[in-house]
Design a protein around this motif. Sequence first.
Motif, PDB file in Angstrom:
ATOM      1  N   UNK A  99       0.551  -1.032  -0.290  1.00  0.00           N
ATOM      2  CA  UNK A  99      -0.016   0.362   0.057  1.00  0.00           C
ATOM      3  C   UNK A  99       0.848   1.406  -0.206  1.00  0.00           C
ATOM      4  N   UNK A 100       2.047   1.292  -0.218  1.00  0.00           N
ATOM      5  CA  UNK A 100       3.016   2.248  -0.732  1.00  0.00           C
ATOM      6  C   UNK A 100       3.924   1.842  -1.930  1.00  0.00           C
ATOM      7  N   UNK A 101       3.166   0.930  -2.279  1.00  0.00           N
ATOM      8  CA  UNK A 101       4.082   0.898  -3.714  1.00  0.00           C
ATOM      9  C   UNK A 101       4.664   2.270  -4.773  1.00  0.00           C
ATOM     10  N   UNK A 102       5.521   1.866  -5.234  1.00  0.00           N
ATOM     11  CA  UNK A 102       6.231   2.975  -6.123  1.00  0.00           C
ATOM     12  C   UNK A 102       4.969   3.333  -6.805  1.00  0.00           C
ATOM     13  N   UNK A 343       7.412  11.496  -7.825  1.00  0.00           N
ATOM     14  CA  UNK A 343       6.978  10.328  -8.557  1.00  0.00           C
ATOM     15  C   UNK A 343       5.732   9.614  -7.895  1.00  0.00           C
ATOM     16  N   UNK A 344       5.080  10.107  -7.009  1.00  0.00           N
ATOM     17  CA  UNK A 344       4.096   9.712  -6.570  1.00  0.00           C
ATOM     18  C   UNK A 344       3.339  10.243  -6.967  1.00  0.00           C
ATOM     19  N   UNK A 345       2.770  11.208  -8.253  1.00  0.00           N
ATOM     20  CA  UNK A 345       1.232  12.414  -8.070  1.00  0.00           C
ATOM     21  C   UNK A 345       0.445  11.232  -8.710  1.00  0.00           C
ATOM     22  N   UNK A 353      -1.428   6.824  -1.045  1.00  0.00           N
ATOM     23  CA  UNK A 353      -1.209   8.906  -1.114  1.00  0.00           C
ATOM     24  C   UNK A 353       0.612   9.009  -0.838  1.00  0.00           C
ATOM     25  N   UNK A 354       1.009   9.749  -0.638  1.00  0.00           N
ATOM     26  CA  UNK A 354       2.238  10.063   0.239  1.00  0.00           C
ATOM     27  C   UNK A 354       1.975  10.791   1.192  1.00  0.00           C
ATOM     28  N   UNK A 355       2.421  11.512   2.206  1.00  0.00           N
ATOM     29  CA  UNK A 355       1.985  12.286   2.516  1.00  0.00           C
ATOM     30  C   UNK A 355       3.183  13.821   2.568  1.00  0.00           C
ATOM     31  N   UNK A 356       1.973  15.160   2.447  1.00  0.00           N
ATOM     32  CA  UNK A 356       2.582  16.101   1.761  1.00  0.00           C
ATOM     33  C   UNK A 356       3.569  16.295   2.772  1.00  0.00           C
ATOM     34  N   UNK A 357       4.189  16.434   4.165  1.00  0.00           N
ATOM     35  CA  UNK A 357       5.072  16.862   4.449  1.00  0.00           C
ATOM     36  C   UNK A 357       6.100  16.084   4.429  1.00  0.00           C
ATOM     37  N   UNK A 358       6.320  15.119   3.436  1.00  0.00           N
ATOM     38  CA  UNK A 358       7.781  14.419   3.190  1.00  0.00           C
ATOM     39  C   UNK A 358       8.250  14.933   1.921  1.00  0.00           C
TER      40      UNK A 358
END
Length: 382
Positions: A99-102, A343-345, A353-358
């Motif tokens: 659930x956090x794949x490329x 890269x994860x847009x 979805x990737x945290x926006x503060x990362x």
Amino acid sequence: MSEGFNTRAIHAGQTPDPTTGAVIPPLYQSTTYAQDGIGGLRNGYEYGRGTNPTRDALQDQLAALEGGAHAYSFSSGLAAEDALIRALLAPGDHIVLGNDAYGGTYRLINKVLSAWGITNAAVDMSDVGALTRAIAAGNTKMVWLETPSNPMMKISDIAAVAQAAHDAGAWLVVDNTFASPYLQQPLALGADIVVHSTTKYIGGHSDAVGGAVILNDDAAAEKIGFIQFAVGAVSAPMEAWLTTRGLKTLGVRMDRHSSNAMAVAKWLRDQPAVENVLYPGLEDHPGHDLAKAQMKDFGGMVSVSFKGGEAAARKVAESTRVFTLAESLGGVESLMNYPSEMTHASVKGTELAVPENLLRLSVGIEDLEDLIADLQQALDQL
């Protein structure tokens, strides 16, 4: 006597040229090959899409370093993934992935291959119980694992995931791009197939796009080889030659990437503006002990989140001088990436979805003092 990793990296597939004795085999740019009569092929060479000596040399090198019997080189990491899935799965089959794949992998499986009838479920791959339940819920034929994962740096137990996949009759594919074959050997830990974006650490110099599939199963390898030939997303000779050149120094580069990344991670952890540092080499990382057990070292990738939220992450990303704001990773130069918009847009708005503060840092092999000074001046902008 079994040869060590660096010896194999330098010599596998690199027999000196029989005509001149050149230590570095020549680059074969030819698209076609003369035949000694109709069907009279010389050493199996006919047409560049099917075979090429430079690509063959790279494939020999990749197989030797991952401990596989077969390797196939493609024009990109995603081309390699697409060929692998099309070769081994059929419409109606199910894939379980992290659930956090490329983001590119998820887009391929969820957007492109879904039209072909492939379904998927995304789970926390570090939770084998959750994985088992996800497998049971579908007609799962493939489990897709990244460890360390991109960009959340989760560590999963390859042997345990392999057992869960095999109990369900599914293939286990491990994307070994972040670790590289120098730091981690998934096939030896029970994986069936290894994939790489060779653009990253294997090539190592940000000058050649490519991908690879490595495995031991003869029947599966024949199917993948057929797709490589029939569809044609092969690595071009120049890219194969550059990748081979880069691969020869993988071991020494990964040692430096790892030592620099460890120092950067420790430094970042002590900064007041930092909320969290994700690096498996840190003892407080939840996957530290497992990473220590199944990896030679902890690699060059570090993710960091900021207390100031999205604004702080964006400000740091746009303020560095030695770290270049760019896509990709694994080159000798240090790169800074804002995954949520880069890269994860493609996974924004989903559970991936990737945290926006990362921010994701690909820590290069520059002088450590310069990397720390660059990060310091960027943080001073907050």
